[in-house]
Design an enzyme around this catalytic site. Sequence first.
Site, PDB file in Angstrom:
ATOM      1  N   HIS A 191       0.835  -1.203   0.000  1.00  0.00           N
ATOM      2  CA  HIS A 191       0.000   0.000   0.000  1.00  0.00           C
ATOM      3  C   HIS A 191       0.869   1.253   0.000  1.00  0.00           C
ATOM      4  CE1 HIS A 191      -4.094  -1.607   0.572  1.00  0.00           C
ATOM      5  NE2 HIS A 191      -3.390  -2.679   0.885  1.00  0.00           N
ATOM      6  N   SER A 249      -6.512   3.555  -6.008  1.00  0.00           N
ATOM      7  CA  SER A 249      -5.991   4.378  -4.906  1.00  0.00           C
ATOM      8  C   SER A 249      -6.164   5.863  -5.187  1.00  0.00           C
ATOM      9  CB  SER A 249      -4.515   4.073  -4.650  1.00  0.00           C
ATOM     10  OG  SER A 249      -4.382   2.878  -3.930  1.00  0.00           O
ATOM     11  N   GLN A 250      -5.936   6.256  -6.420  1.00  0.00           N
ATOM     12  CA  GLN A 250      -6.116   7.663  -6.793  1.00  0.00           C
ATOM     13  C   GLN A 250      -7.546   8.104  -6.486  1.00  0.00           C
ATOM     14  OE1 GLN A 250      -3.944  10.058  -8.076  1.00  0.00           O
ATOM     15  NE2 GLN A 250      -5.644  11.489  -7.932  1.00  0.00           N
ATOM     16  N   ASN A 251      -8.510   7.314  -6.911  1.00  0.00           N
ATOM     17  CA  ASN A 251      -9.916   7.656  -6.680  1.00  0.00           C
ATOM     18  C   ASN A 251     -10.263   7.654  -5.196  1.00  0.00           C
ATOM     19  OD1 ASN A 251     -10.381   7.929  -9.432  1.00  0.00           O
ATOM     20  ND2 ASN A 251     -11.012   5.805  -9.676  1.00  0.00           N
ATOM     21  N   VAL A 279      -2.439   1.915   6.801  1.00  0.00           N
ATOM     22  CA  VAL A 279      -3.500   1.553   5.866  1.00  0.00           C
ATOM     23  C   VAL A 279      -4.842   1.822   6.533  1.00  0.00           C
ATOM     24  CG1 VAL A 279      -4.572  -0.305   4.526  1.00  0.00           C
ATOM     25  CG2 VAL A 279      -2.072  -0.220   4.767  1.00  0.00           C
ATOM     26  N   ILE A 280      -5.674   2.550   5.803  1.00  0.00           N
ATOM     27  CA  ILE A 280      -7.047   2.814   6.230  1.00  0.00           C
ATOM     28  C   ILE A 280      -7.891   2.863   4.969  1.00  0.00           C
ATOM     29  CG2 ILE A 280      -6.817   5.343   6.157  1.00  0.00           C
ATOM     30  CD1 ILE A 280      -8.614   5.413   8.708  1.00  0.00           C
ATOM     31  N   ALA A 335      -9.664   4.633   2.828  1.00  0.00           N
ATOM     32  CA  ALA A 335      -9.859   6.063   2.577  1.00  0.00           C
ATOM     33  C   ALA A 335     -11.256   6.352   2.039  1.00  0.00           C
ATOM     34  CB  ALA A 335      -8.795   6.577   1.609  1.00  0.00           C
TER      35      ALA A 335
END
EC number: 4.1.1.97
Length: 175
Positions: free
Chosen positions: A67, A84-86, A120-121, A123
Amino acid sequence: MDLNTINSMSYEQFLDTFGNIIERCPLVTAAIWSQQPFASVTELENRVFDFIESLPLAGKEGILRCHPDLAGRDLMRGTLTDESQNEQAQAGLTLLSAKEKETLGFLNLQYKAKFGFPFVICAKMSDKNKIMQELGSRLQNEQSEELQKGIAEVKKICHLRICDLFLNEKLPTKL
């Protein structure tokens, strides 16, 4: 996308479709492909989770290490995965002030130094304020507790990514 489509996918198609349900860790997807057919989306998801739980400590830490740092180098360079971007954008991490970037960067460094893997969460189920608060709070945890929390967050992320693929519709972002 429906279950019949998933169950009839070749290995390559399956990997192309599900290869990033666990961030930058297509090994998980590769491992569960041979467990087809899946009777339900829940069964597919449970197979992923069972695989993760069967890993030794080093394997679970490896999944966490795949991650990216939140609002970190990959975001700044534009090298995050699309997912991840989104997710980071939805949490407001692409619109941080200079002070917020500095604070989050400092907390990320502290976290990695203490635990050996990034924070890590999920998001998509959070926002920038909650993320910074949670990061500061989780810095107080013991290694074993943080490993469990990190893997639990990976599973939340995975669940939402699988839902996005199957349902192909916008899902609730806060549970």
